[in-house]
Design an enzyme around this catalytic site. Structure first.
Site, PDB file in Angstrom:
ATOM      1  N   ARG A  45      37.364  26.466  19.017  1.00  0.00           N
ATOM      2  CA  ARG A  45      36.433  27.459  19.240  1.00  0.00           C
ATOM      3  C   ARG A  45      36.733  28.376  20.158  1.00  0.00           C
ATOM      4  O   ARG A  45      36.621  29.702  20.137  1.00  0.00           O
ATOM      5  CB  ARG A  45      34.930  26.656  19.742  1.00  0.00           C
ATOM      6  CG  ARG A  45      34.015  27.771  20.192  1.00  0.00           C
ATOM      7  CD  ARG A  45      32.601  27.190  20.664  1.00  0.00           C
ATOM      8  NE  ARG A  45      32.113  26.132  19.826  1.00  0.00           N
ATOM      9  CZ  ARG A  45      31.527  25.158  19.871  1.00  0.00           C
ATOM     10  NH1 ARG A  45      31.033  24.788  21.253  1.00  0.00           N
ATOM     11  NH2 ARG A  45      30.886  24.269  18.844  1.00  0.00           N
ATOM     12  N   LYS A  68      32.442  19.089  16.036  1.00  0.00           N
ATOM     13  CA  LYS A  68      31.949  18.001  15.705  1.00  0.00           C
ATOM     14  C   LYS A  68      30.858  18.553  14.575  1.00  0.00           C
ATOM     15  O   LYS A  68      30.590  17.617  13.472  1.00  0.00           O
ATOM     16  CB  LYS A  68      30.949  17.396  16.843  1.00  0.00           C
ATOM     17  CG  LYS A  68      31.968  16.865  17.907  1.00  0.00           C
ATOM     18  CD  LYS A  68      31.136  15.989  19.051  1.00  0.00           C
ATOM     19  CE  LYS A  68      30.911  16.859  19.916  1.00  0.00           C
ATOM     20  NZ  LYS A  68      32.173  17.410  20.983  1.00  0.00           N
ATOM     21  N   THR A  69      30.311  19.548  14.843  1.00  0.00           N
ATOM     22  CA  THR A  69      29.472  20.270  13.626  1.00  0.00           C
ATOM     23  C   THR A  69      30.185  20.407  12.657  1.00  0.00           C
ATOM     24  O   THR A  69      29.575  20.258  11.394  1.00  0.00           O
ATOM     25  CB  THR A  69      28.703  21.348  14.250  1.00  0.00           C
ATOM     26  OG1 THR A  69      28.226  21.279  15.620  1.00  0.00           O
ATOM     27  CG2 THR A  69      27.410  21.924  13.226  1.00  0.00           C
ATOM     28  N   ASP A  81      22.906  17.143  17.468  1.00  0.00           N
ATOM     29  CA  ASP A  81      23.821  17.292  18.658  1.00  0.00           C
ATOM     30  C   ASP A  81      23.272  16.827  19.837  1.00  0.00           C
ATOM     31  O   ASP A  81      22.125  16.991  20.010  1.00  0.00           O
ATOM     32  CB  ASP A  81      24.161  18.919  18.485  1.00  0.00           C
ATOM     33  CG  ASP A  81      25.438  19.325  19.034  1.00  0.00           C
ATOM     34  OD1 ASP A  81      26.141  18.511  19.518  1.00  0.00           O
ATOM     35  OD2 ASP A  81      25.643  20.417  19.251  1.00  0.00           O
ATOM     36  N   THR A 127      29.081  14.712  23.978  1.00  0.00           N
ATOM     37  CA  THR A 127      30.081  14.965  24.576  1.00  0.00           C
ATOM     38  C   THR A 127      30.109  13.871  25.755  1.00  0.00           C
ATOM     39  O   THR A 127      31.257  13.775  26.669  1.00  0.00           O
ATOM     40  CB  THR A 127      29.748  16.105  25.697  1.00  0.00           C
ATOM     41  OG1 THR A 127      28.632  16.384  26.301  1.00  0.00           O
ATOM     42  CG2 THR A 127      30.383  17.625  24.640  1.00  0.00           C
TER      43      THR A 127
END
Ligand code: ADE
Length: 365
Positions: free
Chosen positions: A246, A93-94, A138, A187
């Site tokens: 990740r 997302k970032t 975030d 999330t």
């Protein structure tokens, strides 16, 4: 993974288990937790992030939607609509927000809801924006009420309403803001208040990555890290990465350490699998807690349904981590179902842990 099948009484808790679930709980098992680690906050991590859509692997539909929005906004010389990105942690997302800013040719300021506790935090940030900038928040579902209320006019009318003074002498002043794009990431999209959710022009979900996409990500990162890896070595790491880039990149770094220390040279499938076994990442990417959750359901509750609180008590994880981190992947690979009466382990989960699924137990009698 051992698969044991024999006659069993379906009314008795299933006693057979593979030896992987008998192991003591490791002291810490951060390898498969998709949250950002301290190492991943280092500036050099930036060098392995894709910086443009052309380098970004996966999320095909999302890239298409965003590409159209970007081209349309650039064509009209406008800013992009506010965007809400949701989905499990670690899916990019970032990174997506940074790419959006790069494609629009603007700066991206990154923050998270817990850092915006006091109204002055968000006021300061909004005041520092230049025309067109992207502001990335975030965990946006965790905004405080006051911060959220400052955001409403700041999103809708690009206006900052601030109250000066207290009580009867308090005055409200309205200051114009430059047009900017807010990118919110969460999330838990269901935890957003509807006034906040309604102010996003685009609401998009990030999905778990397919095995071939993760393999390409591992190959790309290995190249950037100047690490030699074969295709099947990358495939092995991808298979154990829970659909999450990740985690794939993190596992690659640990396998690279292993190969270096053991003088193993190029990372192939056998080195990757030996190293990942050592780190207790199983062939499906399950860690100790995943296996513990499933084995508790099977051994103590005949496969479920089991309530979330019970699972939390049995595993020592909090309910939020179970819901947001563990369950989405177990559901994705078909090992767990959420039902109105609680969580239920699937036949595939029984088999993976070396238990006989209940329907096969009947036929064995
Ligand atoms: N590294 C992490 N995520 C990635 C992605 N989606 N594409 C390319 N490299 C990545």
């Amino acid at each position: 993974m051992a698969i044991i099948s024999s006659k069993q009484d379906p009314n008795q808790p299933n006693k057979q288990r593979s030896d992987t679930v008998k192991r003591d709980r490791p002291l810490s098992q951060p390898l498969l937790k998709p949250e950002v680690t301290a190492e991943e906050k280092e500036p050099q991590e930036d060098s392995i992030r894709p910086h443009r859509f052309a380098d970004y692997i996966g999320q095909k539909e999302l890239k298409e939607v965003l590409n159209i929005a970007i081209k349309a906004a650039l064509g009209r010389n406008e800013t992009l609509d506010h965007l809400l990105l949701y989905g499990p942690p670690g899916l990019g997302k970032t990174t997506m927000s940074l790419i959006l800013a790069a494609e629009m040719g603007v700066d991206c300021k990154i923050t998270s809801a817990p850092a915006l506790e006091r109204p002055r935090d968000i006021v300061g940030l909004l005041n520092s924006l230049k025309p067109g900038d992207v502001l990335f928040i975030d965990e946006i579902h965790r905004l405080s009420r006051m911060t959220e209320e400052i955001l409403y006019p700041a999103m809708e009318d690009f206006r900052l309403d601030i109250t000066i003074g207290k009580g009867s002498s308090a005055k409200t002043r309205s200051l114009p803001l430059p047009k900017y794009t807010l990118v919110g990431a969460t999330t838990r999209v269901g935890a957003l208040s509807s006034p906040l959710r309604d102010r996003f022009g685009l609401i998009q979900r990030l999905r778990f990555y397919a095995h071939d996409e993760l393999t390409l990500i591992v190959l790309r990162t290995a190249q950037l890290l100047q690490t030699s890896i074969t295709n099947d070595g990358a495939e092995e790491i991808a298979r154990r990465s829970r659909g999450t880039p990740r985690i794939a990149n993190r596992l690659l770094k640990r396998v690279r350490d292993y190969a270096q220390v053991k003088n193993a040279g190029i990372i192939d499938q056998s080195i990757a699998s030996v190293a990942l076994e050592l780190f207790q990442v199983d062939p499906c990417g399950l860690d100790w807690t995943d296996r513990q959750m499933l084995s508790v359901m099977i051994e103590q509750f005949n496969g479920g349904p089991v309530g979330l609180e019970t699972m939390a008590a049995a595993t020592g994880e909090d309910t939020q981590t179970i819901e947001e981190v563990y369950e989405p992947y177990l559901m994705q690979i078909g090992y767990l179902n959420r039902t109105p009466r609680g969580r239920v382990a699937s036949a595939a989960a029984y088999k993976h842990l070396g238990f006989t699924p209940p329907n096969q137990q009947l036929s064995l009698l």
